[in-house]
Design a protein around this motif. Structure first.
Motif, PDB file in Angstrom:
ATOM      1  N   GLY A 274       0.811  -1.207   0.000  1.00  0.00           N
ATOM      2  CA  GLY A 274       0.000   0.000   0.000  1.00  0.00           C
ATOM      3  C   GLY A 274       0.846   1.259   0.000  1.00  0.00           C
ATOM      4  N   VAL A 275       0.627   2.111  -0.981  1.00  0.00           N
ATOM      5  CA  VAL A 275       1.283   3.421  -1.031  1.00  0.00           C
ATOM      6  C   VAL A 275       0.190   4.493  -1.092  1.00  0.00           C
ATOM      7  N   GLY A 276       0.473   5.640  -0.493  1.00  0.00           N
ATOM      8  CA  GLY A 276      -0.533   6.699  -0.461  1.00  0.00           C
ATOM      9  C   GLY A 276      -1.534   6.525   0.667  1.00  0.00           C
ATOM     10  N   PHE A 277      -1.143   5.791   1.701  1.00  0.00           N
ATOM     11  CA  PHE A 277      -2.000   5.613   2.876  1.00  0.00           C
ATOM     12  C   PHE A 277      -1.330   6.108   4.150  1.00  0.00           C
TER      13      PHE A 277
ATOM     14  N   LEU B  23      -2.794  12.692   9.915  1.00  0.00           N
ATOM     15  CA  LEU B  23      -2.604  11.680  10.948  1.00  0.00           C
ATOM     16  C   LEU B  23      -3.862  10.843  11.142  1.00  0.00           C
ATOM     17  N   ASP B  24      -5.051  11.468  11.068  1.00  0.00           N
ATOM     18  CA  ASP B  24      -6.269  10.693  11.274  1.00  0.00           C
ATOM     19  C   ASP B  24      -6.459   9.653  10.168  1.00  0.00           C
ATOM     20  N   HIS B  25      -6.088  10.006   8.932  1.00  0.00           N
ATOM     21  CA  HIS B  25      -6.167   9.039   7.840  1.00  0.00           C
ATOM     22  C   HIS B  25      -5.175   7.889   8.055  1.00  0.00           C
ATOM     23  N   GLU B  26      -3.978   8.241   8.527  1.00  0.00           N
ATOM     24  CA  GLU B  26      -2.962   7.221   8.743  1.00  0.00           C
ATOM     25  C   GLU B  26      -3.391   6.266   9.861  1.00  0.00           C
ATOM     26  N   LEU B  27      -3.955   6.804  10.933  1.00  0.00           N
ATOM     27  CA  LEU B  27      -4.454   5.958  12.010  1.00  0.00           C
ATOM     28  C   LEU B  27      -5.591   5.063  11.511  1.00  0.00           C
ATOM     29  N   GLY B  28      -6.444   5.624  10.664  1.00  0.00           N
ATOM     30  CA  GLY B  28      -7.525   4.829  10.087  1.00  0.00           C
ATOM     31  C   GLY B  28      -6.994   3.668   9.265  1.00  0.00           C
TER      32      GLY B  28
ATOM     33  N   MET C  84      -4.143   2.106   9.713  1.00  0.00           N
ATOM     34  CA  MET C  84      -3.603   1.103  10.623  1.00  0.00           C
ATOM     35  C   MET C  84      -4.719   0.271  11.238  1.00  0.00           C
ATOM     36  N   THR C  85      -5.849   0.903  11.507  1.00  0.00           N
ATOM     37  CA  THR C  85      -6.999   0.178  12.029  1.00  0.00           C
ATOM     38  C   THR C  85      -7.499  -0.847  11.016  1.00  0.00           C
ATOM     39  N   VAL C  86      -7.464  -0.485   9.737  1.00  0.00           N
ATOM     40  CA  VAL C  86      -7.917  -1.408   8.689  1.00  0.00           C
ATOM     41  C   VAL C  86      -7.014  -2.642   8.636  1.00  0.00           C
ATOM     42  N   LEU C  87      -5.719  -2.474   8.859  1.00  0.00           N
ATOM     43  CA  LEU C  87      -4.813  -3.634   8.874  1.00  0.00           C
ATOM     44  C   LEU C  87      -5.252  -4.656   9.913  1.00  0.00           C
ATOM     45  N   VAL C  88      -5.707  -4.161  11.071  1.00  0.00           N
ATOM     46  CA  VAL C  88      -6.138  -5.055  12.150  1.00  0.00           C
ATOM     47  C   VAL C  88      -7.522  -5.619  11.864  1.00  0.00           C
TER      48      VAL C  88
END
Length: 227
Positions: free
Chosen positions: A99-102, A107-112, A114-118
């Motif tokens: 994944g690139v561009g995530f 920061l809120d998008h980046e945290l989101g 990481m949540t999707v990975l889990v």
């Protein structure tokens, strides 16, 4: 079980809407030559003159030019209960997704992300940023990394992680985001990690990307689909 929109026996590059660092896309394409996009990621694909096999998302961020260029591979998913990254990830079946561009933007998008990975532990995915890579640590991974290089473990819920080859061992410890985290550790030998649940993020320097990809593709141990 989500029906696959994209299926591949080789790694896939998934482009998101955040502007990737200058060479990140090139690095990803070295391993994932097939390209898919999450909504606005199609704008970056168009600029890079790529031909994605699918554009997946709610289509609220794609430009008119990209919409026209990729009209035959658009896969709109209109529900608003998940991000475009989530929509794309759950509909891609591949041994590994890059994944690139995530990361590296809001920061809120980046945290989101990481949540999707889990949320989708059965989907092996590495998010590639300008300086680091982030992935959900699989049930077991062994990495031959340079001595002293950084290894960070960040728990997304209560989780333990047996380890070898870390300067500060983690075996026997419990981690949680509101108590103990495992950031700022270092390599002290051949690193082996065994988390006891699909809740631990592994964050490494971007220089570790090739080693990490090779380790994931060599060992097919993976988490089951989340119930």
């Amino acid at each position: 079980m989500n029906q696959s929109i994209v299926s591949s026996t080789a790694p896939i590059t998934l482009i998101g809407g955040a502007d990737p660092a200058a060479d990140v896309l090139t690095v990803a394409l070295k391993w994932g030559k097939t390209v898919a996009c999450a909504d606005g990621g199609a704008n970056h694909a168009l600029w890079a003159e790529l031909n994605p096999v699918a554009v997946i998302g709610d289509m609220d961020s794609i430009s008119d030019a990209a919409r026209d260029a990729y009209s035959d591979v658009l896969h709109p998913i209109t529900e608003q209960d998940s991000t475009d990254f989530d929509k794309a990830l759950r509909h891609i079946n591949a041994p590994l997704i890059l994944g690139v561009g995530f990361s590296g933007a809001r920061l809120d998008h980046e945290l989101g992300s990481m949540t999707v990975l889990v949320r989708h532990p059965d989907r092996r995915c590495i998010l590639i940023g300008g300086d680091t890579i982030t992935l959900l640590c699989p049930p077991k991974i062994t990495l031959d990394l340079p001595m002293g290089s950084a290894v960070s473990l960040y728990p997304m819920a209560d989780v333990g992680c047996d380890s070898a080859g870390l300067r500060w061992p983690t075996t026997g410890l419990r981690f949680a985001p509101d108590s103990r985290v495992g950031t700022l550790n270092k390599v002290d030998g051949m690193v082996t990690l065994r988390p006891d649940a699909p809740k631990m993020l592994l964050i490494l320097p971007r220089a570790a990307l090739d080693v990490t990809i090779a380790a994931l593709l060599q060992d097919d141990a993976r988490w089951p689909v989340r119930a």
